[in-house]
Design a protein around this motif. Structure first.
Motif: not given
Length: 158
Positions: A40-49, A13-19, A139-147
């Protein structure tokens, strides 16, 4: 007893999938003693401040009154790090069986006749159509993978 795998699905998923929500149906062909879930999903944190602060500022333009934006921007640091949030809800053929609205990026859950993970309801694990709903709150990261994996102990013939 060996485990009987019912479902093993992955997605991105991507930020466009939020909500939004992703409904994942599965069939339980026979009643069983227990259903197990691993989500499970990853990444959890957006590292780019810098990207995180920009997202916060953009959200302030939408959700904060104009006269309060300067103060919000000055306190943006307190909201870092920004994190993805996907939660899980469960339905059986009769309806709602609970929700696990946790922030954990790895959840191992179960339902059985007399016990269930917190947020899920114990009760008969009956044959029929079941659904897992993934709620993509943010979803705040460019991509987020889930399983999502679902399995049950194989029932021995009586």
């Amino acid at each position: 007893m060996n485990a009987l795998k019912l479902l093993d699905t992955q997605g991105r998923v991507t930020p466009e999938d939020s909500r939004t929500h992703i409904r994942i149906p599965f069939e339980l062909n026979t009643s069983c003693s227990r259903l197990n879930f691993r989500f499970e999903y990853a990444p959890k944190v957006l590292e780019d401040r810098e990207q995180a602060v920009k997202l916060l500022q953009d959200s302030y333009e939408i959700y904060i009154l104009p006269e309060q934006r300067e103060q919000a921007n000055a306190r943006a640091e307190r909201h870092l790090p920004l994190k993805n949030l996907i939660t899980l809800s469960l339905d059986d053929a009769q309806g709602y069986r609970g929700a696990c609205h946790r922030h954990d990026p790895l959840q191992e859950l179960f339902v059985s006749q007399h016990e269930a993970s917190p947020g899920l309801m114990a009760g008969e694990v009956a044959a029929g159509s079941w659904n897992v709903t993934l709620s993509l709150h943010c979803i705040v990261t460019d991509i987020c993978d889930y399983r999502l994996q679902i399995w049950t102990p194989e029932e021995a013939d009586a």
